[in-house]
Write an enzyme that holds these catalytic residues in place. Structure first.
Site, PDB file in Angstrom:
ATOM      1  N   ASP A  38       8.478 -16.552 -18.688  1.00 17.61           N
ATOM      2  CA  ASP A  38       8.247 -17.540 -19.491  1.00 17.61           C
ATOM      3  C   ASP A  38       7.554 -18.831 -18.886  1.00 17.61           C
ATOM      4  O   ASP A  38       7.531 -18.857 -17.729  1.00 17.61           O
ATOM      5  CB  ASP A  38       9.560 -17.947 -20.475  1.00 17.61           C
ATOM      6  CG  ASP A  38       9.368 -19.104 -21.157  1.00 17.61           C
ATOM      7  OD1 ASP A  38       8.521 -18.994 -22.047  1.00 17.61           O
ATOM      8  OD2 ASP A  38      10.362 -20.042 -21.159  1.00 17.61           O
ATOM      9  N   ASP A  40       7.817 -22.939 -19.976  1.00 19.07           N
ATOM     10  CA  ASP A  40       8.208 -24.173 -20.373  1.00 19.07           C
ATOM     11  C   ASP A  40      10.066 -23.929 -20.435  1.00 19.07           C
ATOM     12  O   ASP A  40      10.602 -23.013 -21.141  1.00 19.07           O
ATOM     13  CB  ASP A  40       8.023 -24.909 -21.418  1.00 19.07           C
ATOM     14  CG  ASP A  40       6.458 -24.982 -21.639  1.00 19.07           C
ATOM     15  OD1 ASP A  40       6.073 -25.331 -20.925  1.00 19.07           O
ATOM     16  OD2 ASP A  40       6.013 -24.854 -22.758  1.00 19.07           O
ATOM     17  N   ASP A  46      11.458 -28.073 -18.979  1.00 19.87           N
ATOM     18  CA  ASP A  46      11.034 -28.295 -20.469  1.00 19.87           C
ATOM     19  C   ASP A  46      11.212 -29.384 -21.084  1.00 19.87           C
ATOM     20  O   ASP A  46      12.544 -30.141 -21.142  1.00 19.87           O
ATOM     21  CB  ASP A  46      11.860 -27.152 -21.152  1.00 19.87           C
ATOM     22  CG  ASP A  46      11.440 -26.824 -22.804  1.00 19.87           C
ATOM     23  OD1 ASP A  46      10.483 -27.781 -23.080  1.00 19.87           O
ATOM     24  OD2 ASP A  46      11.894 -26.002 -23.546  1.00 19.87           O
ATOM     25  N   GLN A  82       4.102 -21.151 -28.315  1.00 23.54           N
ATOM     26  CA  GLN A  82       3.417 -22.419 -28.153  1.00 23.54           C
ATOM     27  C   GLN A  82       3.620 -22.627 -29.689  1.00 23.54           C
ATOM     28  O   GLN A  82       2.619 -23.233 -30.413  1.00 23.54           O
ATOM     29  CB  GLN A  82       2.285 -22.622 -27.668  1.00 23.54           C
ATOM     30  CG  GLN A  82       2.419 -22.547 -26.150  1.00 23.54           C
ATOM     31  CD  GLN A  82       2.918 -23.462 -25.264  1.00 23.54           C
ATOM     32  OE1 GLN A  82       3.043 -24.875 -25.661  1.00 23.54           O
ATOM     33  NE2 GLN A  82       3.793 -23.325 -24.290  1.00 23.54           N
ATOM     34  N   LYS A 164      15.444 -18.137 -22.671  1.00 21.84           N
ATOM     35  CA  LYS A 164      15.750 -17.911 -24.145  1.00 21.84           C
ATOM     36  C   LYS A 164      16.213 -16.348 -24.311  1.00 21.84           C
ATOM     37  O   LYS A 164      15.446 -15.665 -23.650  1.00 21.84           O
ATOM     38  CB  LYS A 164      14.800 -18.629 -24.924  1.00 21.84           C
ATOM     39  CG  LYS A 164      14.651 -19.859 -24.993  1.00 21.84           C
ATOM     40  CD  LYS A 164      13.669 -20.283 -25.971  1.00 21.84           C
ATOM     41  CE  LYS A 164      13.641 -22.090 -26.252  1.00 21.84           C
ATOM     42  NZ  LYS A 164      12.923 -22.370 -24.835  1.00 21.84           N
TER      43      LYS A 164
END
Length: 219
Positions: A38, A40, A46, A82, A164
């Site tokens: 991933d 960010d 992030d 995004q 996440k």
């Protein structure tokens, strides 16, 4: 429509909401496992829909991870949702500028990214980007499977790192070996026993991840 066509021609968009960019000229044997990342919150801090290159700060603990993959010949592939583009917070030109800055910072640290994919579709978007549950948007596996097809990687031996649960679920659905969850506090095995989610919190966790990547490179 003319503006959208101009953007599509200027940037590596396979479709309006899907960025697919091959970076560099590294060649990988067919069947090589990959390191999926991933962006960010995983590679960089992030800052919340980052759109200004000046705001990009690398997470230093990820640098040895990327270097290890580079050193043992595993392709490093970024797969990034995004939704800020779909929501109208910024556009592909801003994403391109942020990406360029990220790659410069990584290169200065001896880190290489080989393939970058980003999905801008989101249910809260506008116009053609307002698509719920698009197959390319994590937790769906579309970006990972597209990368598999482009580079010929062995996805069943590949690893994903993200911050996440959607990153982990995308890895599970794509058929990856395991995922490493940034700030995850415990290790878990999926119900089917085919995908493991491992915690990535301490320095020791990061060393274990580097060891796992190195082992894949030796296999």
């Amino acid at each position: 429509m003319a503006d959208r066509d101009a953007v599509a021609k200027r940037y590596p968009l396979e479709e309006l909401g899907l960025w697919v960019e091959r970076i560099g000229t590294a060649v990988f044997p067919a069947g090589t496992p990959a390191l999926f990342l991933d962006r960010d919150g995983t590679i960089n801090v992030d800052s919340g829909y980052p759109s200004d290159p000046a705001d990009i700060v690398l997470r230093p603990e990820m640098l040895p991870v990327i270097r290890t993959a580079n050193s043992v010949g595993l392709p490093t592939i970024v797969v990034s949702n995004q939704s800020g583009i779909a929501r109208g917070y910024f556009g592909w030109p801003d994403f391109a500028a942020v990406n360029a800055r990220l790659l410069v910072l990584l290169e200065a640290q001896g880190c290489r990214i080989d393939l970058m994919l980003a999905c801008a579709y989101h249910s809260s978007g506008t116009g053609d980007l307002a698509i719920a549950d698009h197959p390319m948007r994590k937790p769906n596996p579309g970006m990972l499977l597209r990368a598999r097809d482009l580079l010929g990687v062995d996805i069943s031996r590949s690893i994903i790192v993200g911050d996440k649960a959607d990153d982990m679920e995308a890895g599970r659905r794509a058929g990856l070996r395991e995922g490493w969850l940034v700030r995850g506090r415990s290790n878990r095995i999926a119900g089917d026993g085919a995908f493991a989610t491992r915690k990535l919190m301490t320095g020791n966790d990061h060393r274990k991840l580097c060891d796992a990547i190195a082992e894949l490179g030796r296999a």
